[in-house]
Design a protein around this motif. Structure first.
Motif, PDB file in Angstrom:
ATOM      1  N   ILE A 112       0.892   0.850  -0.174  1.00  0.00           N
ATOM      2  CA  ILE A 112       0.516   0.439  -1.525  1.00  0.00           C
ATOM      3  C   ILE A 112       0.506  -1.083  -1.637  1.00  0.00           C
ATOM      4  N   PHE A 113       1.537  -1.731  -1.086  1.00  0.00           N
ATOM      5  CA  PHE A 113       1.617  -3.188  -1.152  1.00  0.00           C
ATOM      6  C   PHE A 113       0.462  -3.827  -0.391  1.00  0.00           C
ATOM      7  N   ALA A 114       0.202  -3.355   0.827  1.00  0.00           N
ATOM      8  CA  ALA A 114      -0.868  -3.942   1.633  1.00  0.00           C
ATOM      9  C   ALA A 114      -2.223  -3.792   0.943  1.00  0.00           C
ATOM     10  N   TRP A 115      -2.441  -2.627   0.346  1.00  0.00           N
ATOM     11  CA  TRP A 115      -3.717  -2.402  -0.350  1.00  0.00           C
ATOM     12  C   TRP A 115      -3.837  -3.304  -1.570  1.00  0.00           C
ATOM     13  N   SER A 116      -2.761  -3.413  -2.366  1.00  0.00           N
ATOM     14  CA  SER A 116      -2.820  -4.182  -3.603  1.00  0.00           C
ATOM     15  C   SER A 116      -2.924  -5.680  -3.342  1.00  0.00           C
ATOM     16  N   ARG A 117      -2.347  -6.152  -2.222  1.00  0.00           N
ATOM     17  CA  ARG A 117      -2.379  -7.586  -1.911  1.00  0.00           C
ATOM     18  C   ARG A 117      -3.422  -7.938  -0.859  1.00  0.00           C
ATOM     19  N   LYS A 118      -4.208  -6.938  -0.450  1.00  0.00           N
ATOM     20  CA  LYS A 118      -5.268  -7.149   0.534  1.00  0.00           C
ATOM     21  C   LYS A 118      -4.717  -7.773   1.824  1.00  0.00           C
ATOM     22  N   LYS A 119      -3.585  -7.252   2.265  1.00  0.00           N
ATOM     23  CA  LYS A 119      -3.002  -7.671   3.537  1.00  0.00           C
ATOM     24  C   LYS A 119      -3.213  -6.589   4.583  1.00  0.00           C
ATOM     25  N   GLN A 120      -3.175  -6.989   5.849  1.00  0.00           N
ATOM     26  CA  GLN A 120      -3.305  -6.030   6.934  1.00  0.00           C
ATOM     27  C   GLN A 120      -2.068  -5.129   6.975  1.00  0.00           C
ATOM     28  N   LEU A 121      -2.293  -3.823   7.027  1.00  0.00           N
ATOM     29  CA  LEU A 121      -1.199  -2.860   7.002  1.00  0.00           C
ATOM     30  C   LEU A 121      -0.211  -3.091   8.145  1.00  0.00           C
TER      31      LEU A 121
END
Length: 267
Positions: A112-121
């Motif tokens: 959820i965090f990676a998706w919301s902040r557009k970071k690589q999982l």
């Protein structure tokens, strides 16, 4: 002869209706270390992380640990009782947390965090992995203080008679887990991250390391009588650890074989 179990009151102190327990304090210690270590890494040049992102990530992670740990315990270890008493899921006053459930909760939080902040999982997973072992160490010490999750009967010189474990001496398996799943695993990850590694390899090493340590220590830990397979030779903890071993090993192999940029050193 067996070592005498140290009689430590699980409650540190009480103020009115509020009781502060050692087990809860251990959770706070784990989260405090995670916050300190994560901010330490984020403060390094070109880390790619801000303090605001670290705060949000730890908040998501904390929710994942608590919700996933409780739901996992109920579904993995008390499913039959849950079917008869669905409200047991919310009886947190009766205790019961599962690390494997907490892991699934944290993985969900990372996604959820990676998706919301557009970071690589994988980048987020590698950042989180070294934050976990010290929390495991603290949690297992909390289990030991509570005199719970003791080991199988034994005659080793350091065996203990636990207040809730009957008259027989047992392995202090909580301390084995604190040492290997906590201290040793943290040192391994710390040394591994002193150099740049392929994205996903740090998270994979954590899954592999924890799974192997937990699988082995389960042979010294008293299994749940109603959950053992093959005459109790395989425990639920080992069943749940196998996917971690396989997934961690596969992630490491994939990380090193797949051409991709390396992540910055975390140590």
């Amino acid at each position: 002869m067996a070592l005498e179990f140290p009689q430590i009151d699980p409650i540190i102190f009480t103020v009115g209706p509020l009781s502060v327990r050692w087990y809860g304090l251990m959770y706070l210690i784990g989260f405090a270390f995670a916050m300190w270590w994560a901010n330490r890494q984020a403060a390094k040049p070109n880390s790619g992380w801000t303090k605001e992102e670290v705060g949000d990530l730890l908040f998501y992670g904390m929710l994942g640990v608590i919700l996933g740990g409780r739901i996992g315990y109920v579904l993995f270890y008390q499913f039959s009782y849950f079917l008869e008493n669905p409200l047991y899921l919310f009886r947190i006053d009766q205790g019961g947390m599962s690390f494997h459930g907490g892991t699934l909760g944290v993985i969900t939080a990372i996604c959820i965090f990676a998706w919301s902040r557009k970071k690589q999982l994988l980048e987020v997973g590698d950042f989180v992995a070294p934050l976990v072992p010290v929390g495991l160490l603290a949690g297992r010490i909390g289990n030991f203080i509570n005199g719970e999750l003791w080991g199988r009967t034994t005659d080793v010189p350091w065996a203990m008679v636990f207040p809730t474990g009957g008259p027989l001496a047992r392995h202090p398996s909580q301390l084995y887990e604190a040492f290997f799943e906590g201290l040793v695993l943290f040192i391994i990850l710390y040394l591994f991250t002193k150099k740049s590694r392929p994205a996903g390899s740090v998270g994979g090493l954590f899954l592999l390391g924890y799974g192997v340590f937990r699988f082995g220590i389960e042979y010294f830990r008293e299994p749940d009588a109603h959950l053992g397979l093959f005459g109790g030779f395989i425990s639920m903890g080992q069943i749940l650890s196998l996917p971690m071993v396989i997934g961690g090993l596969g992630l490491i192999i994939w990380a090193y074989k797949k051409p991709q940029p390396t992540v910055a050193s975390k140590a």
